[in-house]
Write a protein that holds these residues in place. Structure first.
Motif, PDB file in Angstrom:
ATOM      1  N   TRP A   1       0.850  -1.330  -0.058  1.00 30.88           N
ATOM      2  CA  TRP A   1      -0.222   0.040  -0.096  1.00 30.88           C
ATOM      3  C   TRP A   1       1.079   1.584  -0.160  1.00 30.88           C
ATOM      4  CZ3 TRP A   1      -3.738  -2.336   4.765  1.00 30.88           C
ATOM      5  CH2 TRP A   1      -4.184  -3.256   3.793  1.00 30.88           C
ATOM      6  N   LEU A   2       2.211   1.417  -0.089  1.00 27.79           N
ATOM      7  CA  LEU A   2       3.004   2.086   0.458  1.00 27.79           C
ATOM      8  C   LEU A   2       3.441   2.428  -1.448  1.00 27.79           C
ATOM      9  CD1 LEU A   2       5.201   1.225   3.581  1.00 27.79           C
ATOM     10  CD2 LEU A   2       3.282   3.353   3.763  1.00 27.79           C
ATOM     11  N   ALA A   3       3.832   1.807  -1.727  1.00 26.03           N
ATOM     12  CA  ALA A   3       4.033   2.037  -3.480  1.00 26.03           C
ATOM     13  C   ALA A   3       3.056   1.922  -4.019  1.00 26.03           C
ATOM     14  CB  ALA A   3       5.188   0.731  -3.566  1.00 26.03           C
ATOM     15  N   VAL A   4       1.792   1.677  -3.679  1.00 23.34           N
ATOM     16  CA  VAL A   4       0.550   2.272  -5.041  1.00 23.34           C
ATOM     17  C   VAL A   4       0.938   2.996  -5.991  1.00 23.34           C
ATOM     18  CG1 VAL A   4      -1.406   2.858  -5.520  1.00 23.34           C
ATOM     19  CG2 VAL A   4      -1.211   1.841  -3.065  1.00 23.34           C
ATOM     20  N   MET A   5       1.130   3.699  -6.129  1.00 24.43           N
ATOM     21  CA  MET A   5       2.137   4.658  -6.931  1.00 24.43           C
ATOM     22  C   MET A   5       3.027   5.322  -7.078  1.00 24.43           C
ATOM     23  SD  MET A   5      -0.859   8.289  -6.284  1.00 24.43           S
ATOM     24  CE  MET A   5       0.051   8.693  -8.124  1.00 24.43           C
ATOM     25  N   VAL A   6       3.924   4.322  -6.781  1.00 30.64           N
ATOM     26  CA  VAL A   6       5.829   4.066  -7.244  1.00 30.64           C
ATOM     27  C   VAL A   6       4.960   2.860  -9.045  1.00 30.64           C
ATOM     28  CG1 VAL A   6       7.779   2.695  -7.081  1.00 30.64           C
ATOM     29  CG2 VAL A   6       5.905   4.375  -5.095  1.00 30.64           C
ATOM     30  N   PRO A   7       6.257   3.363  -9.909  1.00 32.04           N
ATOM     31  CA  PRO A   7       6.174   2.740 -11.116  1.00 32.04           C
ATOM     32  C   PRO A   7       6.532   1.219 -10.684  1.00 32.04           C
ATOM     33  CG  PRO A   7       6.758   4.811 -11.186  1.00 32.04           C
ATOM     34  CD  PRO A   7       7.224   4.498 -10.170  1.00 32.04           C
ATOM     35  N   GLU A   8       6.145   0.931 -11.552  1.00 28.49           N
ATOM     36  CA  GLU A   8       7.205  -0.916 -11.291  1.00 28.49           C
ATOM     37  C   GLU A   8       7.599  -1.235 -11.570  1.00 28.49           C
ATOM     38  OE1 GLU A   8       4.311  -4.007 -12.437  1.00 28.49           O
ATOM     39  OE2 GLU A   8       2.903  -2.738 -13.727  1.00 28.49           O
ATOM     40  N   ASP A   9       8.388  -0.859 -11.991  1.00 27.34           N
ATOM     41  CA  ASP A   9      10.105  -0.621 -12.680  1.00 27.34           C
ATOM     42  C   ASP A   9      11.214   0.000 -11.636  1.00 27.34           C
ATOM     43  OD1 ASP A   9      10.016   2.219 -12.945  1.00 27.34           O
ATOM     44  OD2 ASP A   9      10.785   2.167 -14.866  1.00 27.34           O
ATOM     45  N   ALA A  10      10.509   0.780 -10.524  1.00 29.63           N
ATOM     46  CA  ALA A  10      11.264   1.089  -9.172  1.00 29.63           C
ATOM     47  C   ALA A  10      10.505   0.501  -8.017  1.00 29.63           C
ATOM     48  CB  ALA A  10      10.790   2.445  -8.811  1.00 29.63           C
ATOM     49  N   ASP A  11       9.971  -0.818  -8.007  1.00 33.79           N
ATOM     50  CA  ASP A  11       8.953  -2.046  -6.765  1.00 33.79           C
ATOM     51  C   ASP A  11       7.840  -1.203  -6.567  1.00 33.79           C
ATOM     52  OD1 ASP A  11      11.381  -3.651  -7.772  1.00 33.79           O
ATOM     53  OD2 ASP A  11      12.332  -2.794  -5.969  1.00 33.79           O
TER      54      ASP A  11
ATOM     55  N   VAL B   1      -9.175   5.186  -3.875  1.00 31.06           N
ATOM     56  CA  VAL B   1      -9.755   3.943  -3.317  1.00 31.06           C
ATOM     57  C   VAL B   1      -9.051   3.338  -1.830  1.00 31.06           C
ATOM     58  CG1 VAL B   1     -10.313   1.188  -3.831  1.00 31.06           C
ATOM     59  CG2 VAL B   1     -10.316   3.053  -5.789  1.00 31.06           C
ATOM     60  N   LEU B   2      -7.621   3.121  -2.292  1.00 31.69           N
ATOM     61  CA  LEU B   2      -7.168   3.004  -0.802  1.00 31.69           C
ATOM     62  C   LEU B   2      -7.486   4.224   0.376  1.00 31.69           C
ATOM     63  CD1 LEU B   2      -4.834   1.251   0.731  1.00 31.69           C
ATOM     64  CD2 LEU B   2      -3.423   2.733  -0.164  1.00 31.69           C
ATOM     65  N   SER B   3      -7.204   5.228  -0.271  1.00 32.05           N
ATOM     66  CA  SER B   3      -7.507   6.032   0.724  1.00 32.05           C
ATOM     67  C   SER B   3      -8.376   5.970   1.549  1.00 32.05           C
ATOM     68  CB  SER B   3      -6.414   7.293   0.215  1.00 32.05           C
ATOM     69  OG  SER B   3      -5.804   7.923   0.135  1.00 32.05           O
ATOM     70  N   ARG B   4     -10.078   5.857   1.148  1.00 29.70           N
ATOM     71  CA  ARG B   4     -11.025   6.027   0.523  1.00 29.70           C
ATOM     72  C   ARG B   4     -11.698   4.762   2.449  1.00 29.70           C
ATOM     73  NH1 ARG B   4     -16.388   4.935  -1.983  1.00 29.70           N
ATOM     74  NH2 ARG B   4     -17.795   6.151  -0.907  1.00 29.70           N
ATOM     75  N   CYS B   5     -10.925   4.354   1.734  1.00 28.23           N
ATOM     76  CA  CYS B   5     -11.011   2.254   2.546  1.00 28.23           C
ATOM     77  C   CYS B   5     -10.681   2.913   4.173  1.00 28.23           C
ATOM     78  CB  CYS B   5     -10.594   1.948   2.008  1.00 28.23           C
ATOM     79  SG  CYS B   5     -11.754   1.056   0.312  1.00 28.23           S
ATOM     80  N   LEU B   6      -8.990   3.720   4.207  1.00 27.44           N
ATOM     81  CA  LEU B   6      -8.773   3.594   4.881  1.00 27.44           C
ATOM     82  C   LEU B   6      -9.150   4.679   5.770  1.00 27.44           C
ATOM     83  CD1 LEU B   6      -4.837   3.957   3.843  1.00 27.44           C
ATOM     84  CD2 LEU B   6      -5.859   2.075   5.155  1.00 27.44           C
ATOM     85  N   GLY B   7     -10.029   5.309   5.255  1.00 26.46           N
ATOM     86  CA  GLY B   7     -10.815   6.600   5.624  1.00 26.46           C
ATOM     87  C   GLY B   7     -12.263   6.292   6.712  1.00 26.46           C
ATOM     88  N   ALA B   8     -12.774   5.234   5.919  1.00 28.90           N
ATOM     89  CA  ALA B   8     -14.069   4.366   5.720  1.00 28.90           C
ATOM     90  C   ALA B   8     -13.880   3.743   7.136  1.00 28.90           C
ATOM     91  CB  ALA B   8     -14.701   3.952   5.289  1.00 28.90           C
ATOM     92  N   GLY B   9     -12.264   3.430   7.387  1.00 27.18           N
ATOM     93  CA  GLY B   9     -11.966   1.785   8.048  1.00 27.18           C
ATOM     94  C   GLY B   9     -11.360   2.209   9.364  1.00 27.18           C
ATOM     95  N   VAL B  10     -11.959   3.613   9.869  1.00 26.14           N
ATOM     96  CA  VAL B  10     -11.431   4.694  10.756  1.00 26.14           C
ATOM     97  C   VAL B  10      -9.693   3.858  11.119  1.00 26.14           C
ATOM     98  CG1 VAL B  10     -11.667   5.438  12.721  1.00 26.14           C
ATOM     99  CG2 VAL B  10     -13.360   5.059  11.676  1.00 26.14           C
ATOM    100  N   ALA B  11      -8.656   3.952   9.794  1.00 32.13           N
ATOM    101  CA  ALA B  11      -7.450   4.090   9.890  1.00 32.13           C
ATOM    102  C   ALA B  11      -6.583   4.738  10.858  1.00 32.13           C
ATOM    103  CB  ALA B  11      -6.682   3.469   8.850  1.00 32.13           C
ATOM    104  N   PRO B  12      -5.964   4.178  12.246  1.00 31.25           N
ATOM    105  CA  PRO B  12      -5.271   5.750  13.016  1.00 31.25           C
ATOM    106  C   PRO B  12      -3.854   6.195  11.581  1.00 31.25           C
ATOM    107  CG  PRO B  12      -4.765   3.587  13.500  1.00 31.25           C
ATOM    108  CD  PRO B  12      -6.222   3.612  12.575  1.00 31.25           C
TER     109      PRO B  12
END
Length: 87
Positions: A55-65, A76-87
């Motif tokens: 999840w930390l590398a969602v927008m990091v290009p594949e050629d940079a792992d 989508v990830l951010s919305r889920c973290l917000g809805a899930g009350v992730a600290p």
């Protein structure tokens, strides 16, 4: 205009929601974030999960792992973290 998530985006959404629901119910967030006098508010296990799931590398290009996904995938990830009350 019709807008819908792709199958991959729905899979990402489902996996993030399930992970958070299993490990960070509202009571656990309150206990680990608000009621912990010496904590920093961010459970180490959550950061570990971010890394393990990529999840930390969602927008990091594949050629940079990274996952090489786009802004909508990150939203989508951010919305889920917000809805899930992730600290």
């Amino acid at each position: 205009m019709f807008f819908a998530l792709t199958d991959e985006q729905r899979a990402l959404q489902d996996s993030v929601r399930e992970y958070l629901a299993d490990r960070f119910p509202t009571s656990a967030v309150r206990e680990q974030v608000y009621d912990a006098p010496d904590g920093d508010g961010i459970p180490e296990s959550l950061w570990q999960a971010y890394g393990e799931h990529g999840w930390l590398a969602v927008m990091v290009p594949e050629d940079a792992d990274g996952l090489g996904l786009g802004v909508l995938d990150a939203a989508v990830l951010s919305r889920c973290l917000g809805a899930g009350v992730a600290p």
